[in-house]
Motif scaffolding. Structure first.
Motif, mmCIF file in Angstrom:
data_model
loop_
_atom_site.group_PDB
_atom_site.id
_atom_site.type_symbol
_atom_site.label_atom_id
_atom_site.label_comp_id
_atom_site.label_asym_id
_atom_site.label_seq_id
_atom_site.Cartn_x
_atom_site.Cartn_y
_atom_site.Cartn_z
ATOM 1 N N ILE A 1 22.932 -43.510 1.777
ATOM 2 C CA ILE A 1 24.212 -44.190 1.589
ATOM 3 C C ILE A 1 24.922 -44.226 2.929
ATOM 4 N N CYS A 2 24.812 -43.155 3.678
ATOM 5 C CA CYS A 2 25.519 -43.134 4.952
ATOM 6 C C CYS A 2 24.833 -42.279 5.994
ATOM 7 N N GLY A 3 24.719 -42.828 7.175
ATOM 8 C CA GLY A 3 24.109 -42.104 8.283
ATOM 9 C C GLY A 3 25.121 -41.361 9.115
ATOM 10 N N VAL A 4 26.391 -41.648 8.896
ATOM 11 C CA VAL A 4 27.417 -40.969 9.676
ATOM 12 C C VAL A 4 27.688 -39.601 9.043
ATOM 13 N N CYS A 5 27.860 -39.573 7.737
ATOM 14 C CA CYS A 5 28.027 -38.287 7.056
ATOM 15 C C CYS A 5 26.691 -37.868 6.454
ATOM 16 N N THR A 6 25.605 -38.198 7.140
ATOM 17 C CA THR A 6 24.261 -37.829 6.694
ATOM 18 C C THR A 6 24.262 -36.376 6.265
ATOM 19 N N VAL B 1 25.541 -34.962 3.440
ATOM 20 C CA VAL B 1 26.405 -34.569 2.321
ATOM 21 C C VAL B 1 25.976 -35.199 1.007
ATOM 22 N N HIS B 2 25.505 -36.437 1.044
ATOM 23 C CA HIS B 2 25.070 -37.043 -0.212
ATOM 24 C C HIS B 2 23.812 -36.353 -0.724
ATOM 25 N N ALA B 3 22.933 -35.976 0.199
ATOM 26 C CA ALA B 3 21.727 -35.260 -0.208
ATOM 27 C C ALA B 3 22.108 -33.940 -0.858
ATOM 28 N N GLU C 1 32.448 -31.227 -0.561
ATOM 29 C CA GLU C 1 33.594 -31.725 0.193
ATOM 30 C C GLU C 1 33.064 -32.337 1.471
ATOM 31 N N ALA C 2 32.752 -33.617 1.413
ATOM 32 C CA ALA C 2 32.212 -34.297 2.588
ATOM 33 C C ALA C 2 33.279 -34.327 3.688
ATOM 34 N N PRO C 3 32.879 -34.580 4.936
ATOM 35 C CA PRO C 3 33.882 -34.640 6.008
ATOM 36 C C PRO C 3 35.070 -35.529 5.645
ATOM 37 N N ARG C 4 34.806 -36.626 4.942
ATOM 38 C CA ARG C 4 35.898 -37.540 4.610
ATOM 39 C C ARG C 4 36.585 -37.204 3.295
ATOM 40 N N GLY C 5 36.117 -36.182 2.615
ATOM 41 C CA GLY C 5 36.825 -35.760 1.418
ATOM 42 C C GLY C 5 35.943 -35.457 0.230
ATOM 43 N N ALA C 6 36.588 -35.441 -0.947
ATOM 44 C CA ALA C 6 35.934 -35.010 -2.168
ATOM 45 C C ALA C 6 34.800 -35.948 -2.565
ATOM 46 N N LEU C 7 33.622 -35.363 -2.719
ATOM 47 C CA LEU C 7 32.429 -36.144 -3.067
ATOM 48 C C LEU C 7 31.789 -35.515 -4.290
ATOM 49 N N CYS C 8 31.371 -36.333 -5.216
ATOM 50 C CA CYS C 8 30.611 -35.781 -6.335
ATOM 51 C C CYS C 8 29.609 -36.809 -6.860
ATOM 52 N N VAL D 1 30.740 -40.950 -6.744
ATOM 53 C CA VAL D 1 32.132 -41.252 -6.414
ATOM 54 C C VAL D 1 32.418 -40.565 -5.084
ATOM 55 N N VAL D 2 32.657 -41.388 -4.081
ATOM 56 C CA VAL D 2 32.611 -40.954 -2.687
ATOM 57 C C VAL D 2 34.039 -40.825 -2.142
ATOM 58 N N PRO D 3 34.235 -39.952 -1.145
ATOM 59 C CA PRO D 3 35.569 -39.834 -0.553
ATOM 60 C C PRO D 3 36.168 -41.193 -0.190
ATOM 61 N N SER D 4 35.384 -42.011 0.493
ATOM 62 C CA SER D 4 35.960 -43.290 0.901
ATOM 63 C C SER D 4 36.182 -44.216 -0.291
ATOM 64 N N THR D 5 35.533 -43.929 -1.424
ATOM 65 C CA THR D 5 35.845 -44.705 -2.621
ATOM 66 C C THR D 5 37.273 -44.379 -3.056
ATOM 67 N N PRO E 1 37.499 -43.980 7.934
ATOM 68 C CA PRO E 1 36.969 -44.778 6.828
ATOM 69 C C PRO E 1 35.456 -44.972 6.951
ATOM 70 N N CYS E 2 34.803 -45.065 5.816
ATOM 71 C CA CYS E 2 33.363 -45.324 5.836
ATOM 72 C C CYS E 2 33.021 -46.303 4.713
ATOM 73 N N LEU E 3 32.815 -47.524 5.112
ATOM 74 C CA LEU E 3 32.541 -48.578 4.146
ATOM 75 C C LEU E 3 31.213 -48.370 3.425
ATOM 76 N N ALA E 4 30.206 -47.970 4.214
ATOM 77 C CA ALA E 4 28.883 -47.787 3.617
ATOM 78 C C ALA E 4 28.965 -46.768 2.489
ATOM 79 N N CYS E 5 29.731 -45.700 2.716
ATOM 80 C CA CYS E 5 29.917 -44.687 1.686
ATOM 81 C C CYS E 5 30.700 -45.252 0.506
ATOM 82 N N ALA E 6 31.824 -45.912 0.832
ATOM 83 C CA ALA E 6 32.761 -46.308 -0.209
ATOM 84 C C ALA E 6 32.104 -47.171 -1.284
HETATM 85 N N1 NFV Z 1 33.256 -41.415 2.515
HETATM 86 C C1 NFV Z 1 32.305 -40.917 2.961
HETATM 87 FE FE1 NFV Z 1 30.926 -40.249 3.702
HETATM 88 C C2 NFV Z 1 31.682 -38.842 4.283
HETATM 89 N N2 NFV Z 1 32.236 -37.931 4.784
HETATM 90 C C3 NFV Z 1 30.547 -39.329 2.160
HETATM 91 O O1 NFV Z 1 30.355 -38.703 1.185
HETATM 92 O O2 NFV Z 1 31.029 -41.129 5.285
HETATM 93 NI NI1 NFV Z 1 29.960 -41.939 5.830
#
Ligand code: NFV
Ligand code: HEM
Ligand code: HEM
Ligand code: SF4
Ligand code: SF4
Ligand code: F3S
Ligand SMILES: [Mg+2]
Lengths: 251, 537, 380
Positions: B40-45, B47-49, B461-468, B484-488, B530-535
């Motif tokens: 989903i995202c290479g910037v916050c690589t 956290v989703h895993a 808790e991803a760098p950009r916030g609450a992730l689940c 449901v991603v922080p940027s969402t 902000p992270c669009l790819a995540c959102a």
């Molecule tokens: N929003 C977001 Fe991420 C982060 N931090 C994901 O969980 O960025 Ni690419």
């Protein structure tokens, strides 16, 4: 065809009853399978199980490892080595067989699916009916049309195994002979990993054909008394009046 | 949309890319899911895993070994430090720093400034800054500004003196070089970065102190030294630069607060992910800036966390307004204009981002939310870093509710993260000393051992916030997977009641000097990272 | 640091990187051919290139995770800073760019005009082809159109990562957005595919610097991948290969074999089917690569690798809808069914006919086989 059906012999005698009816007995011997046919047959019959076994091992190495140093054994290495050696053996044997298809006696071509000829379809239907009646009907001196189909399928599958196998082999030596000759086939089949999968799947179909084949050969030989089992060793089959001698170039 | 005084009156946030990863996951092996969602995202690589393996473990009932939790924590915190530093220097600093103005700086004065800001940092000589200045000069003179082209150089909103700008440029380059070092920690434990490997039931890497084909002393030393190096960067470069730059922009402590609702799921478990009371990053919700109360969160409750699609390009079955992620549906239904288009209709659907809500409230998530939840929960470590920074900037706690507060919170939590990194490393060593080297629990690796039908959730808790991540497994396959991603949360469009999302409301009231050069908007939006790819995913 | 009198030209930059004049001229000739100039015009191009500035690069982002950019900046040799400041002119990259919004789109248009046929187009991510490309738009324009438009006058196209070169995760079944890799959309130009999810940083910078240093496309394989990084399988260079050959495998996560670094084949390692340089170049300045850290390769640089799952299975499932099981389960099922069929047949034969006594067979007389060998008999 109609004429052939008329020559049908009476049904075989049920078990346990006294031999009141006449059981058709093969009375004539024919030299059917020439040496190359018999030779390649047994080479194939040896190579296939070895390839299947080593192939399954390659796919799922089922010997569990014991502690020790890697240099002490070469289990997977040997399995692959055998697989490749027998792969080449099988391909060579098939090449000889294909050559003999053209130069051998007419039985060497018998049963081949000449699907562009109406007569072939008739023969197939006829053979199916024969098998379903569980009666002797007539026996083909040579392959019957259904057997021919499965042998053609068998050789096609072996060809497929050869192409995919050699393409996989070529991956280990990029720019080498097999890579240059067959490497292009890999993307067509969905990439290297998929090629493994198809190669593996085709292996099972070969085994399925072999299984049916052995059963049918034993069955045929046992019930029809045509000496089928012996024939692949001696080359000779037995026939009675009415058996079909496919002694023409095709079918 | 601006009013006549150049102040933002209305704003909408749109996500214009969607890949359908939730749809792609259906029917697949749950053990593979981490790899899909990691992409989903290479910037916050990472956290989703992490959220994914936690969701699967939660669903089928797997307890991971202690070492696995520690190694996951180390990888997670490494991501924090790396991501936050990169964000500050490479994605956010240029909103505050004027690269071109650095040419006017006096290298000697810059050196003096740098020595004052970070006394124990080695590269602070006048010659060093003169070199950097020459590099910039050569670059600018070439006329090819590359990625620095068409930016808002010379914009009146830039307040830093040339020396501070030059220092920041130097540190931009230093941070760029350093970020490739810290991620080696991911390479050690996960084989590579970006996108290190994870494993349901633990971590894929084994520990063998008496061998050289697994984690041994050499690998541990590498991790240790990288952690120490990271602490150096955070304490001597990042946080000092952040506070120095912040001190030039006091007005930004009054702009960009937005919703005033904050949420953190918490992370860095000390006693397994099932025990939030032992998280180093605390869990909780703050409503209406009320620091007097931290509300609990229940991820499994059908009425707490829900997603709406009133203004998003998705379809819910007739009449459905909001869905809990376990029942979530991702069915695209684009109703926007055909490209190329100029504008989106804010009354209709206008985004690929769904609108998540907690008990009906729009939430801000991220470093500021965590800082506030930590602060409000009375955690001494959070209190310490916050009060110290506020004291240095000579502002009160209300300054936190702002664009600058958000940017500062990110830096402050990076200090904590860097400290915890070393704590976790020491815990790993202690656990190994105690004779426990296990890294994976394989009792429930085989799908045959799983229930026929089970559900799980994986919070982080991803760098950009609450992730689940929420997963529903049926017949050993993924039946439904919802992320449901922080940027969402932050980039959320309006919901069915017209409630705006965090970006949208944070932009309201922002004064702009030049509506054609919206550097002020970028400051606030970038403060969320902000992270669009995540959102959209 | 030395300050040049005039703006550093492409030639200056290449020279600084050890390129001699001959190679430079070759570079110019190839560039001329690439943009369709006749050889008579090469001298002009040489003159132009000697004065012309650093090669402009437009870096587009489509459906992606931005990871390829993240990987790129992890490069240790050369470091990203040197590439971006000295080697190329990264004129457009909406992720790293300082500017935003329409100012960025302006830059792209300007580069395309000013450097027609000279810029390198680097593509990260891929294009959605379903529903007019609404799944990825930039400033109201579909990425698909932006890609086609920008590709038209590019000198060379580099497809970064599995997204751009194979399709990657968003193209995995059922590919809801109709995501397509670059080579399927741009067919009139060579596309250098640099697959991997993401590709190794030094592979990315290696490809770019090769282009600039040697002034020509690197040698590509059948699938458009530079041979220098993608010619060999992970497996053929894997340091665990000795254990593979010996037959010593990790049987379960974190078991004895895992601690000793045995081969990960039985855990689903795709190394035997994956062409990439992970096992030689390795990741993050050579610190490790997936296998070294205990997880099998998932084949992230191979086409369709997402649909070759499950990842922890030695073989992929058969990709036929409704089947979706392994060759072994299909094979075993068919074998069992066939054996049952054979058994049933046997039973019905016995029931109807009884078991015959083979020994009552008399020896048949021998026939003349000569006619069979007669070639005259051929033909139907
Ligand atoms: N929003 C977001 Fe991420 C982060 N931090 C994901 O969980 O960025 Ni690419
Ligand atoms: C005709 C020539 C053949 C060649 C050159 C060949 C070659 C190969 C090669 C190169 C492999 C991959 C080995 C590895 O990855 O290390 C392989 C695997 C295998 N082969 Fe063959 N093969 C041939 C025929 C056959 C036949 C006739 C069978 C079965 C009847 C067979 C069964 C298998 C199986 C089951 C595998 C394992 C596939 C996998 O799971 O990856 N092969 N073969
Ligand atoms: C006990 C073992 C076997 C016996 C007694 C046997 C017997 C025979 C006989 C009698 C034929 C002539 C068939 C006919 O006209 O219908 C034949 C042909 C054939 N058999 Fe077998 N077979 C055996 C095992 C195998 C195996 C293991 C394979 C391969 C996997 C195999 C493959 C073939 C093929 C391909 C032919 C066609 C030969 C040709 O036309 O060249 N056989 N076999
Ligand atoms: S190839 Fe993989 S790493 Fe690169 S952008 Fe695509 S999903 Fe991300
Ligand atoms: S670990 Fe993977 S790549 Fe390495 S030898 Fe084993 S199967 Fe091959
Ligand atoms: S998963 Fe990818 S990173 Fe390398 S080892 Fe395999 S190609
Ligand atoms: Mg979602």
């Amino acid at each position: 065809m109609a004429m052939l059906i008329e020559t049908k012999t009476p049904p075989l005698k049920p078990l346990g009853k006294k031999e009141t009816e006449v059981i058709p007995q093969a009375t004539k011997r024919h030299y059917v399978w020439q040496v190359p046919i018999r030779l390649t047959h047994w080479v194939n019959a040896l190579a296939i199980p070895v390839l299947f076994f080593t192939g399954l091992f390659i796919a799922t190495p089922f010997f569990s490892p014991t502690p020790g140093e890697a240099f002490e054994r070469f289990t997977m290495g040997h399995m692959r080595e055998f697989h490749f050696i027998f792969g080449y053996v099988l391909l060579l044997s098939i090449a000889v067989r294909v050559y003999w298809f053209f130069v051998g006696n007419n039985y060497a071509r018998s049963g081949f699916p000449f699907f562009w000829k109406p007569s072939w379809y008739k023969a197939v239907i006829h053979q199916m009916i024969e098998y379903m009646h569980l009666e002797r009907g007539y026996v083909n001196i040579g392959h019957n049309s259904l057997a021919g189909c499965s042998y053609a399928g068998f050789f096609a599958l072996c060809g497929f195994e050869g192409v995919t196998g050699l393409a996989l082999l070529g991956e280990g030596n990029p720019g080498g002979f097999w890579d240059r000759v067959l490497g292009w086939t890999t993307p067509l089949l969905g990439g290297s990993f998929r090629v493994h999968m198809w190669h593996h799947l085709a292996a099972w179909f070969i085994i399925l054909i072999a299984m049916f084949h052995i059963y049918i050969v034993l069955y045929d030989s046992h019930l029809y008394k045509d000496g089928l089992v012996d024939s692949i060793i001696s080359g000779e089959k037995h026939s009675i009046e009415g058996d079909k001698d496919a002694n023409t170039w095709i079918s | 949309m601006l009013d006549d005084k150049g102040v933002v009156k209305d704003a909408i946030s749109s996500g214009t890319m969607w890949r359908g990863i939730e749809v792609i996951l259906q029917g697949r092996d749950p053990r593979d899911a981490w790899a899909f969602v990691e992409r989903i995202c290479g910037v916050c690589t990472t956290v989703h895993a992490l959220a994914s393996v936690r969701a699967v473990e939660n669903a089928v009932g797997i307890q991971v070994p202690k070492n696995a939790d520690i190694i996951r924590n180390i990888m997670f915190l490494t991501q924090y430090v790396q991501d936050h530093v990169i964000h500050f220097y490479h994605l956010h600093a240029l909103d505050w720093v004027d690269v071109v103005s650095a040419l006017k700086a006096n290298p000697a004065a810059t050196a003096a400034l740098a020595q004052k800001v970070s006394p124990s940092w080695p590269t602070t000589s006048p010659g060093y800054f003169a070199d950097i200045q020459n590099t910039v000069k050569k670059f600018v003179d070439s006329g090819q500004l590359g990625i620095f082209q068409n930016a808002y150089w010379g914009h009146p909103a830039y307040k830093l003196p040339p020396e501070a700008n030059l220092m920041a440029v130097a540190h931009y380059l230093e941070a760029l070089q350093w970020q490739k070092e810290i991620v080696k920690i991911h390479a050690v434990f996960g084989g590579k970065n970006p996108h290190p490997n994870y494993l349901v039931g633990g971590v894929p890497v084994s520990i063998n102190l008496n061998g050289d084909n697994a984690i041994n002393m050499e690998r541990l030393n590498m991790v240790h030294d990288l952690i120490v190096q990271a602490q150096g960067i955070v304490e001597n470069l990042y946080v000092p630069d952040l506070l120095a730059i912040a001190s030039f922009y006091p007005e930004w402590t009054k702009i960009g607060a937005g919703l005033g609702n904050y949420m953190s799921y918490g992370d860095v478990p000390q006693n397994g992910i099932g025990d939030p009371s032992k998280f180093l990053i605390p869990r909780g919700v703050i409503l209406n800036k009320n620091l007097g109360e931290v509300l609990p969160i229940d991820h499994t409750s059908a009425s707490e966390i829900q997603e709406q699609v009133a203004h998003s390009w998705y379809d819910y079955p007739g009449g459905t307004k909001a869905l809990h992620p376990w029942d979530g549906i991702t069915k695209p239904n684009y109703t926007g204009p055909k490209p190329p288009y100029q504008n989106l209709d804010e009354n209709g659907a206008y985004s690929w981002v769904k609108a998540p809500r907690w008990k009906g409230h729009a939430m801000e998530v991220g470093p500021l939310a965590r800082m506030l939840v930590g602060f409000a929960s009375g955690r001494s470590d959070y209190k310490e870093v916050v009060t110290e920074a506020l004291g240095r900037l000579k502002v009160g706690p209300e300054a936190l509710f702002s664009t600058l507060g958000r940017t500062a919170a990110r830096g402050l939590e990076t200090r904590l993260a860097a400290k915890w990194l070393l704590d976790e490393y020491n815990k790993l060593i202690a656990n190994l000393k105690a004779g426990d080297s296990s890294t994976a629990n394989t009792t429930k690796w085989a799908p045959e051992t799983w229930p026929e039908d089970c559900k799980g959730f994986g919070p982080s808790e991803a760098p950009r916030g609450a992730l689940c991540h929420w997963i529903h497994i049926k017949d050993k396959k993924i039946f439904n997977y919802q992320v449901v991603v922080p940027s969402t949360w932050n980039a959320s469009p309006k919901d069915g009641d017209g409630q705006k999302g965090a970006y949208e409301s944070a932009l309201l009231g922002t004064p702009m000097a030049d509506s054609n050069k919206p550097v002020e908007l970028m400051r606030t939006i970038h403060s969320f990272d902000p992270c669009l790819a995540c959102a959209t995913h | 640091m030395e300050v040049l009198e005039r703006k550093p030209s492409t030639y200056d930059i290449l020279r600084a990187h050890g390129v001699d004049r001959r190679t430079f001229l070759k570079f110019c000739t190839q560039s001329a051919a690439a943009i369709g100039l006749t050889s008579a015009m090469v001298p002009q191009l040489v003159a132009a290139m000697e004065k012309k500035p650093r090669i402009p690069v437009i870096w587009l982002h489509g459906l992606e995770c931005t990871c390829c950019s993240e990987s790129f900046i992890r490069s240790s040799h050369p470091i990203a800073q040197d590439i971006v400041l000295n080697l190329i002119s990264l004129d457009y990259d909406d992720t790293l760019q300082a500017a935003a919004g329409f100012q960025v789109e302006e830059i792209r248009k300007k580069v395309m005009k000013d450097y027609k046929g000279e810029y390198i187009l680097a593509v990260e991510g891929n294009a959605a082809t379903n529903d007019n490309g609404v799944y990825c738009t930039i400033g109201g324009e579909s990425f698909t159109n932006i890609l086609l438009e920008t590709a038209k006058d590019a000198k060379a196209i580099v497809a970064w990562g599995s997204c751009a070169s194979n399709g990657c995760v968003q193209a995995a079944k059922p590919n809801p957005t109709g995501a397509k890799p670059v080579y399927k959309l741009i067919t009139d130009k060579p596309v250098i595919n640099v697959p991997g999810c993401p590709p190794i940083a030094e592979v990315m910078t290696g490809v770019l610097t090769y282009l600039l240093t040697f002034g020509e496309l690197p040698e590509l394989d059948r699938q458009g991948r530079p041979k220098m990084f993608y010619a060999q399988r992970i497996h053929d260079k894997c340091y665990r290969r000795a254990f593979f050959d010996a037959g010593m495998f990790v049987e379960a996560w974190d078991d004895e074999g895992a601690k000793k670094g045995w081969c990960l084949y039985k855990m689903g390692c795709r190394g035997p089917s994956t062409f990439n340089s992970c096992s030689t170049t390795k990741w993050n300045c050579g610190v490790s690569f997936p296998i070294q850290s205990g997880h099998g390769c998932i084949g992230c640089s191979e086409e369709n690798f997402w649909d070759n799952g499950p990842f922890y299975q030695r073989l992929s499932n058969i990709p036929v809808p409704g089947i979706e099981s392994t060759p072994d389960s299909i094979g075993k099922t068919l074998t069992v069914l066939s054996a049952a069929g054979i058994g049933a047949h046997l039973v019905s034969v016995v029931a109807r006919k009884g078991v015959r006594n083979l020994t009552s067979n008399p020896e048949p007389e021998k026939s003349e086989p000569a006619e069979n060998q007669n070639p005259e008999n051929r033909g139907n």
